[in-house]
Design a protein around this motif. Structure first.
Motif, PDB file in Angstrom:
ATOM      1  N   ALA A 255       0.835  -1.218   0.135  1.00  0.00           N
ATOM      2  CA  ALA A 255       0.034  -0.122   0.088  1.00  0.00           C
ATOM      3  C   ALA A 255       0.751   1.278  -0.217  1.00  0.00           C
ATOM      4  CB  ALA A 255      -0.868   0.029   1.100  1.00  0.00           C
ATOM      5  N   SER A 257       0.988   5.561   0.923  1.00  0.00           N
ATOM      6  CA  SER A 257       0.557   6.616   1.500  1.00  0.00           C
ATOM      7  C   SER A 257       1.150   8.015   1.443  1.00  0.00           C
ATOM      8  CB  SER A 257       0.360   6.444   2.976  1.00  0.00           C
ATOM      9  OG  SER A 257      -0.302   7.438   3.539  1.00  0.00           O
ATOM     10  N   THR A 280      -5.467  -0.844  -2.329  1.00  0.00           N
ATOM     11  CA  THR A 280      -5.750   0.673  -2.182  1.00  0.00           C
ATOM     12  C   THR A 280      -6.140   1.115  -0.787  1.00  0.00           C
ATOM     13  OG1 THR A 280      -8.097   0.021  -2.753  1.00  0.00           O
ATOM     14  CG2 THR A 280      -6.683   0.856  -4.598  1.00  0.00           C
ATOM     15  N   SER A 281      -5.963   0.016   0.071  1.00  0.00           N
ATOM     16  CA  SER A 281      -6.478   0.234   1.470  1.00  0.00           C
ATOM     17  C   SER A 281      -5.330  -0.663   2.351  1.00  0.00           C
ATOM     18  CB  SER A 281      -7.632  -0.264   1.745  1.00  0.00           C
ATOM     19  OG  SER A 281      -7.685  -1.647   1.652  1.00  0.00           O
ATOM     20  N   SER A 283      -4.936  -3.220   5.685  1.00  0.00           N
ATOM     21  CA  SER A 283      -5.513  -4.031   6.406  1.00  0.00           C
ATOM     22  C   SER A 283      -4.178  -5.142   7.132  1.00  0.00           C
ATOM     23  CB  SER A 283      -6.493  -5.093   5.656  1.00  0.00           C
ATOM     24  OG  SER A 283      -5.710  -6.045   4.904  1.00  0.00           O
ATOM     25  N   THR A 286      -1.776  -6.547   4.834  1.00  0.00           N
ATOM     26  CA  THR A 286      -0.860  -5.840   4.051  1.00  0.00           C
ATOM     27  C   THR A 286       0.504  -6.079   4.717  1.00  0.00           C
ATOM     28  OG1 THR A 286      -2.290  -3.918   4.149  1.00  0.00           O
ATOM     29  CG2 THR A 286      -0.214  -3.359   3.595  1.00  0.00           C
ATOM     30  N   SER A 299      -4.648   7.817   7.521  1.00  0.00           N
ATOM     31  CA  SER A 299      -5.476   6.863   7.968  1.00  0.00           C
ATOM     32  C   SER A 299      -4.496   5.273   7.685  1.00  0.00           C
ATOM     33  CB  SER A 299      -6.721   6.544   7.516  1.00  0.00           C
ATOM     34  OG  SER A 299      -6.504   6.267   6.135  1.00  0.00           O
ATOM     35  N   LYS A 300      -3.786   5.305   6.808  1.00  0.00           N
ATOM     36  CA  LYS A 300      -3.176   4.268   6.388  1.00  0.00           C
ATOM     37  C   LYS A 300      -1.764   3.880   7.413  1.00  0.00           C
ATOM     38  CE  LYS A 300      -4.075   3.890   1.497  1.00  0.00           C
ATOM     39  NZ  LYS A 300      -3.577   4.153   0.134  1.00  0.00           N
ATOM     40  N   LYS A 303      -2.862   2.887  10.819  1.00  0.00           N
ATOM     41  CA  LYS A 303      -3.342   1.421  10.926  1.00  0.00           C
ATOM     42  C   LYS A 303      -1.961   0.776  10.804  1.00  0.00           C
ATOM     43  CE  LYS A 303      -7.954   1.547   8.652  1.00  0.00           C
ATOM     44  NZ  LYS A 303      -8.800   1.162   7.460  1.00  0.00           N
ATOM     45  N   GLY A 347     -10.316  -6.254   3.873  1.00  0.00           N
ATOM     46  CA  GLY A 347      -9.806  -5.205   4.336  1.00  0.00           C
ATOM     47  C   GLY A 347     -10.436  -3.805   3.730  1.00  0.00           C
ATOM     48  N   PRO A 349     -11.863  -1.398   0.263  1.00  0.00           N
ATOM     49  CA  PRO A 349     -11.218  -0.244  -0.344  1.00  0.00           C
ATOM     50  C   PRO A 349     -11.112   0.821   0.514  1.00  0.00           C
ATOM     51  CG  PRO A 349     -13.760  -0.144  -0.921  1.00  0.00           C
ATOM     52  CD  PRO A 349     -13.655  -1.435   0.089  1.00  0.00           C
TER      53      PRO A 349
END
Length: 349
Positions: A255, A257, A280-281, A283, A286, A299-300, A303, A347, A349
């Protein structure tokens, strides 16, 4: 354009020798928040090593498109139509930034908007480091109810006259930054400086011209910076998380960011070509997060901290892409791709 020069006596406070020699306090107003939005006004307060104002500068910029949320920044199409293009003010703007640390409130946003404008003009912004006053206020432990500029201003007794006007926002920030800088110096605090990597590639998608309305609420389009692009499912199973010091492996879920010096789509294409799954997200599945701003609070990034997901910057990721380990399992046949698609979808989108 406006230019003004002021001087003030320097503070007698003992000063850390490692601190920067000068700062450029910046605020830009824009047509929106997405990657393809444009700068419509910019202001710079140049400060000396101890935060005293040396001069100030302000200009409007013709974005060659709809100005976006006029009710926020107050700049209409008519006001901007006769303003200079960014390319016309790029050299003057650069002279204000050169050899200084860029200071802004939520600095990653201002830096990204400025870097993109320079990339569009096929130039490079002369900024190597930035300092975010939100991060600095956290480091200082200031008792703020939130991290809005108005709260920082109120804490230091700075009166805000025209919120969301670049010149006044830059003035307010300069006046609030000076006591923050002195508090940091008095406490021997290491300033939270971050590297700025200029964009080297850029391509805009078509955008509404001045006088035309963009799509979305009230003519303001806060959506994605580019049309969604569906990629083929990665044919390899996810081998798990990346481990520091080892190679990436085909099938790993990666991912991204924040901003990148290479255009994001190009970087994602390279990852896909290497056999990685571009997510794209973020979780628990990842394998790796790539970001140049690990302290940005996106947010990424948040997380990734929660899940313990490994994080590397763009340069390190570029090195890893040169030697990706082949997957142990062969690519799944077409009939068996439904299971892989379900794994990739975990996870959301």
């Amino acid at each position: 354009m406006l230019e003004d020069r002021t001087t003030a006596a320097s503070s007698p406070t003992a000063w850390p020798t490692a601190y920067p020699k000068g700062y450029a306090v910046v605020d830009v107003e824009t047509t929106g928040l997405a990657r393809d939005d444009r700068v419509i006004s910019a202001a710079v307060y140049r400060l000396d090593a101890r935060g005293e104002v040396e001069d100030r500068w302000y200009t409007m910029v013709n974005p060659e498109r709809d100005p976006g949320p006029v009710w926020i920044h107050g700049l209409t199409s008519e006001m901007l139509e006769g303003a200079p293009l960014f390319g016309d003010i790029a050299e003057e703007f650069a002279s204000r930034l050169a050899d200084r640390v860029l200071v802004a409130h939520n600095a990653v946003f201002d830096w990204q908007m400025i870097a993109r404008e320079y990339a569009r003009a096929r130039r490079e912004a002369p900024v190597r480091q930035r300092l975010c006053t939100i991060v600095l206020s956290k480091e200082l432990g200031l008792p703020l109810p939130n991290h809005k500029l108005e709260s920082l201003a109120a804490h230091f007794g700075v009166v805000q006259q025209r919120a969301h006007h670049a010149l006044d926002d830059a003035r307010v920030l300069a006046e609030a930054f000076r006591p923050s800088l002195r508090a940091a110096a008095a406490g021997g605090l290491r300033l939270p400086l971050h590297e700025c990597r200029p964009l080297t590639e850029w391509a805009d998608r078509p955008a509404p011209r001045i006088g035309q309305q963009a799509g979305g609420y009230g003519g303001y389009r806060p959506g994605s910076w580019r049309p969604s692009r569906k990629r083929p499912a990665c044919p390899y199973p996810n081998p798990g998380r990346y481990e520091a010091g080892k190679r990436l492996k085909q099938g790993m879920r990666v991912a991204f960011s924040g901003d990148t010096s290479v255009d994001r789509e190009l970087l994602e294409d390279r990852a896909t070509e290497a056999g990685l799954h571009v997510a794209t997200s973020l979780s628990r599945l990842t394998s790796l997060l790539v970001t140049n701003d690990p302290d940005s609070g996106t947010s990424k990034v948040v997380k990734a901290r929660q899940y313990g997901t490994p994080v590397v910057d763009e340069a390190a990721f570029g090195q890893l892409l040169r030697d990706v380990e082949p997957a142990v399992d062969k690519p799944a046949p077409a009939a068996g791709k439904e299971a892989l698609a379900a794994e990739h979808a975990l996870g959301g989108p």
